[in-house]
Write a protein that holds these residues in place. Structure first.
Motif, PDB file in Angstrom:
ATOM      1  N   SER A   1      57.072  78.462  11.063  1.00  0.00           N
ATOM      2  CA  SER A   1      58.248  79.313  11.257  1.00  0.00           C
ATOM      3  C   SER A   1      57.879  80.708  11.728  1.00  0.00           C
ATOM      4  N   GLY A   2      56.593  81.094  11.537  1.00  0.00           N
ATOM      5  CA  GLY A   2      56.166  82.422  11.955  1.00  0.00           C
ATOM      6  C   GLY A   2      56.076  82.592  13.457  1.00  0.00           C
ATOM      7  N   ASN A   3      56.008  81.473  14.192  1.00  0.00           N
ATOM      8  CA  ASN A   3      56.005  81.493  15.655  1.00  0.00           C
ATOM      9  C   ASN A   3      54.858  82.328  16.227  1.00  0.00           C
ATOM     10  N   LYS A   4      53.716  82.317  15.546  1.00  0.00           N
ATOM     11  CA  LYS A   4      52.548  83.057  16.030  1.00  0.00           C
ATOM     12  C   LYS A   4      51.445  82.127  16.525  1.00  0.00           C
ATOM     13  N   GLY A   5      51.711  80.850  16.505  1.00  0.00           N
ATOM     14  CA  GLY A   5      50.721  79.877  16.920  1.00  0.00           C
ATOM     15  C   GLY A   5      51.168  78.486  16.515  1.00  0.00           C
ATOM     16  N   SER A   6      50.224  77.550  16.482  1.00  0.00           N
ATOM     17  CA  SER A   6      50.542  76.152  16.200  1.00  0.00           C
ATOM     18  C   SER A   6      49.641  75.596  15.113  1.00  0.00           C
ATOM     19  N   VAL A   7      50.222  74.759  14.262  1.00  0.00           N
ATOM     20  CA  VAL A   7      49.439  73.955  13.326  1.00  0.00           C
ATOM     21  C   VAL A   7      49.292  72.576  13.950  1.00  0.00           C
ATOM     22  N   LEU A   8      48.053  72.151  14.166  1.00  0.00           N
ATOM     23  CA  LEU A   8      47.784  70.865  14.788  1.00  0.00           C
ATOM     24  C   LEU A   8      47.106  69.940  13.790  1.00  0.00           C
ATOM     25  N   PHE A   9      47.353  68.649  13.931  1.00  0.00           N
ATOM     26  CA  PHE A   9      46.839  67.644  13.009  1.00  0.00           C
ATOM     27  C   PHE A   9      45.870  66.740  13.757  1.00  0.00           C
ATOM     28  N   GLY A  10      44.682  66.586  13.193  1.00  0.00           N
ATOM     29  CA  GLY A  10      43.649  65.832  13.884  1.00  0.00           C
ATOM     30  C   GLY A  10      43.060  64.702  13.073  1.00  0.00           C
ATOM     31  N   PRO A  11      42.117  63.965  13.666  1.00  0.00           N
ATOM     32  CA  PRO A  11      41.465  62.842  13.010  1.00  0.00           C
ATOM     33  C   PRO A  11      40.743  63.280  11.739  1.00  0.00           C
ATOM     34  N   ASN A  12      40.852  62.497  10.716  1.00  0.00           N
ATOM     35  CA  ASN A  12      40.182  62.807   9.457  1.00  0.00           C
ATOM     36  C   ASN A  12      39.589  61.539   8.872  1.00  0.00           C
ATOM     37  N   THR A  13      38.450  61.672   8.258  1.00  0.00           N
ATOM     38  CA  THR A  13      37.841  60.549   7.562  1.00  0.00           C
ATOM     39  C   THR A  13      37.766  60.817   6.073  1.00  0.00           C
ATOM     40  N   ALA A  14      38.388  61.888   5.623  1.00  0.00           N
ATOM     41  CA  ALA A  14      38.319  62.258   4.211  1.00  0.00           C
ATOM     42  C   ALA A  14      39.457  61.641   3.421  1.00  0.00           C
ATOM     43  N   ALA A  15      39.160  61.310   2.185  1.00  0.00           N
ATOM     44  CA  ALA A  15      40.177  60.890   1.232  1.00  0.00           C
ATOM     45  C   ALA A  15      39.983  61.684  -0.043  1.00  0.00           C
ATOM     46  N   SER A  16      41.076  62.066  -0.666  1.00  0.00           N
ATOM     47  CA  SER A  16      41.018  62.728  -1.957  1.00  0.00           C
ATOM     48  C   SER A  16      40.863  61.660  -3.035  1.00  0.00           C
ATOM     49  N   ASN A  17      39.837  61.813  -3.853  1.00  0.00           N
ATOM     50  CA  ASN A  17      39.530  60.847  -4.895  1.00  0.00           C
ATOM     51  C   ASN A  17      39.251  61.542  -6.219  1.00  0.00           C
ATOM     52  N   LEU A  18      39.310  60.786  -7.299  1.00  0.00           N
ATOM     53  CA  LEU A  18      38.819  61.239  -8.595  1.00  0.00           C
ATOM     54  C   LEU A  18      37.471  60.569  -8.824  1.00  0.00           C
ATOM     55  N   ALA A  19      36.411  61.358  -8.879  1.00  0.00           N
ATOM     56  CA  ALA A  19      35.079  60.813  -9.107  1.00  0.00           C
ATOM     57  C   ALA A  19      34.730  60.914 -10.583  1.00  0.00           C
ATOM     58  N   VAL A  20      34.298  59.799 -11.162  1.00  0.00           N
ATOM     59  CA  VAL A  20      33.895  59.780 -12.563  1.00  0.00           C
ATOM     60  C   VAL A  20      32.504  60.400 -12.676  1.00  0.00           C
ATOM     61  N   LEU A  21      32.366  61.392 -13.568  1.00  0.00           N
ATOM     62  CA  LEU A  21      31.097  62.087 -13.749  1.00  0.00           C
ATOM     63  C   LEU A  21      30.332  61.616 -14.974  1.00  0.00           C
ATOM     64  N   ASP A  22      31.015  60.951 -15.903  1.00  0.00           N
ATOM     65  CA  ASP A  22      30.368  60.534 -17.146  1.00  0.00           C
ATOM     66  C   ASP A  22      30.839  59.132 -17.530  1.00  0.00           C
ATOM     67  N   PHE A  23      29.941  58.164 -17.369  1.00  0.00           N
ATOM     68  CA  PHE A  23      30.266  56.788 -17.743  1.00  0.00           C
ATOM     69  C   PHE A  23      29.897  56.503 -19.193  1.00  0.00           C
ATOM     70  N   GLY A  24      29.451  57.543 -19.917  1.00  0.00           N
ATOM     71  CA  GLY A  24      29.173  57.390 -21.326  1.00  0.00           C
ATOM     72  C   GLY A  24      30.353  57.749 -22.205  1.00  0.00           C
ATOM     73  N   GLY A  25      31.416  58.294 -21.595  1.00  0.00           N
ATOM     74  CA  GLY A  25      32.604  58.680 -22.326  1.00  0.00           C
ATOM     75  C   GLY A  25      33.705  57.648 -22.189  1.00  0.00           C
ATOM     76  N   PRO A  26      34.958  58.054 -22.409  1.00  0.00           N
ATOM     77  CA  PRO A  26      36.080  57.110 -22.335  1.00  0.00           C
ATOM     78  C   PRO A  26      36.181  56.397 -20.990  1.00  0.00           C
ATOM     79  N   LEU A  27      35.797  57.082 -19.908  1.00  0.00           N
ATOM     80  CA  LEU A  27      35.930  56.471 -18.587  1.00  0.00           C
ATOM     81  C   LEU A  27      34.823  55.466 -18.292  1.00  0.00           C
ATOM     82  N   GLY A  28      33.906  55.302 -19.231  1.00  0.00           N
ATOM     83  CA  GLY A  28      32.928  54.235 -19.079  1.00  0.00           C
ATOM     84  C   GLY A  28      33.541  52.865 -19.258  1.00  0.00           C
ATOM     85  N   ASP A  29      34.737  52.812 -19.839  1.00  0.00           N
ATOM     86  CA  ASP A  29      35.470  51.550 -20.002  1.00  0.00           C
ATOM     87  C   ASP A  29      36.346  51.325 -18.775  1.00  0.00           C
ATOM     88  N   LEU A  30      36.124  50.217 -18.087  1.00  0.00           N
ATOM     89  CA  LEU A  30      36.880  49.915 -16.874  1.00  0.00           C
ATOM     90  C   LEU A  30      38.384  49.925 -17.133  1.00  0.00           C
TER      91      LEU A  30
END
Length: 544
Positions: free
Chosen positions: A280-309
């Motif tokens: 809306s500022g009309n000072k340029g353009s926001v463009l959308f390009g190719p991406n290979t990234a996905a947002s994920n939750l990475a488990v850091l400790d498999f010795g805790g509660p998340l060690g259980d599948l």
């Protein structure tokens, strides 16, 4: 797999539709149905030169050492200064770079023929000795390179001719060659490395590579400036601008104001929450390009509660990904079907529909999730999720995960850390102590989904939680020994299946790459290829 990186093909799904050879085969982009944006690999080409332009980074690079660069800010700068043996292009191909060709005479040998007459920024000529020194430095434990694991199957790096370098392997490794188009394949002057020592890549040291721009100054805390390399070897990428200035603005509002005021001509990694204001500022353009990234939750400790599948499955089922996309990505994105994004499936695009798109949509079932928590005996147990102000979407996702955990009987505690501490989690195992989960933005550096899945191998640097699975490791070795891209994609699908069954990382959502271009500049690649492709060289003035 880190909060900071992949390079592949366009993100094109029912909600994000782009047309390239990886999608429908057409050449013109299409507007995503109802989403109000287009995904294209390039902005309109520049029509004239510029004396200079200013580029905004969301943070100051912590290094300009190619062997330590493992995040968006340093790689965004280095993409224009240093080059690799191979090159990833905006349309997601791997082509010759500083190596004019390569050969694989047998599965355990890679031979690179170097491009003659390439000049470093100090005017000296690149030789095989420089390549050997650059690659061996990645392998040296004293360097502390996060890329060291890429060379785990390398027995020797040898000069086999004045312009020939040979890598001898202990077992077949297809990804190693592909990574020669990313940081592992970077070439620096051997003399500069020896002279600079520990100062190399710091504000006190010099960087002397072969790219279209050379490092001019680094005023720590203020700016980095690059100047045109007059003896650059590739006329196709001769710089259209004489100088480039990088500024560092961590505050999202201040960075948005810099775009709107013209203090910054452009920048990658635009915060989704600011898209409406920038448009809306009309000072340029926001463009959308190719991406290979996905947002994920990475488990850091498999010795805790998340060690259980069952607990991991429950947390995944409790996430309302569609609302997370709306809140965290401004509605520009889709729920992720797997840890590696659709955009990572580029080398054999004819396989993408069958191997990725056919996956089921992620489930959302609070009742089933609560039951799994109860079956695991995990009701009321604490899970610590690290969060930070490093990016607004991290806080949004963290709050959503906390709320989801509460709904199903898990006590998700948020631990906020400074941006630099958050980045440390991805390079320093000690920084993960006491943490169960971290939000990552996992991306490949090559157009091959196998690259993402290497980060889940036992002992890999990117395997933050030290997850181990013998079936997975064996499947990875089979895929990494297959030189045919289509056959390798089939083998990679087995890794994808195991990862979805075991959930060492929990997929969240995918979104396109974003760049803001002010009205006085154009020509930039729009996608994540900018992390290695010399994007600044193509930026110039638009048509008058």
């Amino acid at each position: 797999m880190r909060m900071p990186r992949t390079i592949a093909v366009l993100l094109c799904t029912a909600a994000l539709t782009a047309t390239t050879s990886a999608c429908s085969g057409a050449t013109a982009p299409k507007t995503a149905g109802g989403a109000g944006f287009e995904v294209t690999p390039l902005s309109p080409p520049a029509q004239g030169p510029l004396d200079s332009f200013t580029w905004s980074l969301y943070a100051e690079p912590y290094t300009l050492d190619y062997a330590l660069a493992y995040d968006y800010p340093p790689n965004t700068v280095l993409a224009n200064v240093c080059e690799q043996l191979m090159r990833v292009t905006p349309d997601m191909r791997i082509e010759p770079g500083l190596a004019v060709k390569y050969d694989r005479p047998d599965p355990l040998t890679l031979v690179y023929t170097l491009r003659p007459g390439v000049k470093f920024h100090d005017g000296t000529t690149m030789t095989a000795d420089d390549v050997v020194a650059s690659l061996q430095r990645q392998m040296d434990p004293a360097t502390g390179s996060p890329w060291g694991s890429a060379f785990k199957n390398v027995k020797a790096v040898e000069k086999t001719g004045p312009l020939e370098v040979t890598l001898r392997l202990t077992k077949p490794d297809v990804l190693l060659h592909e990574l020669m188009a990313a940081s592992p394949g970077t070439v620096e002057s051997a003399a500069t490395l020896a002279k600079a020592g520990k100062d190399y890549g710091t504000p006190a040291g010099k960087v002397n590579c072969t790219g279209p721009y050379s490092l001019d100054t680094w005023s720590q805390g203020t700016e980095i400036t690059l100047k045109k390399h007059g003896a650059y070897w590739d006329p196709r990428l001769a710089p259209k601008s004489d100088t480039v200035k990088f500024t560092f603005v961590e505050d999202v509002a201040a960075r948005t104001n810099a775009f709107l005021s013209g203090t910054a001509d452009g920048g990658y990694m635009v915060a989704p929450a600011t898209i409406g204001q920038l448009r809306s500022g009309n000072k340029g353009s926001v463009l959308f390009g190719p991406n290979t990234a996905a947002s994920n939750l990475a488990v850091l400790d498999f010795g805790g509660p998340l060690g259980d599948l069952k607990v991991r499955e429950a947390l995944s089922l409790a996430l309302d990904r569609k609302n997370i996309v709306k809140a965290a990505a401004g509605g520009i994105g889709v729920p992720a079907k797997a840890p590696a994004a659709r955009g990572a499936w580029a080398l054999a695009p004819e396989k993408t529909a069958a191997l990725h798109d056919s996956l089921p949509e992620p489930g959302y079932d609070l009742g089933a999730a609560k039951k799994l928590v109860q079956e695991a005996g995990a009701t009321g147990r604490k899970i610590t999720l690290v969060t930070s102000t490093i990016a607004p979407e991290i806080s949004v996702v963290a709050n959503a995960v906390q709320a989801a955990g509460k709904e199903i009987g898990l006590d998700v505690e948020l631990k906020s850390v400074a941006p630099e501490a958050y980045s440390s989690i991805f390079v320093d195992p000690n920084a993960r102590a006491g943490l169960d989960l971290v939000i990552t933005n996992g991306y490949d550096n090559t157009p091959d989904p196998l690259e993402f899945y290497q980060y889940l191998r036992s002992g890999d640097f990117g395997n933050y939680g030290n997850w181990t699975n013998a079936e997975y490791d064996a499947a990875f070795d089979r895929a990494n020994a297959e030189p045919d891209a289509a056959k390798r994609a089939e083998l990679t699908a087995e890794l994808q299946r195991i990862a979805m069954r075991e959930l060492p990382v929990i997929p969240l959502y995918e979104a396109p790459y974003m760049v803001f271009l002010g009205k006085r500049v154009t020509g930039a690649p729009t996608g994540i290829a900018q992390l290695y492709y010399p994007w600044a060289a193509t930026i110039g003035a638009p048509a008058k």
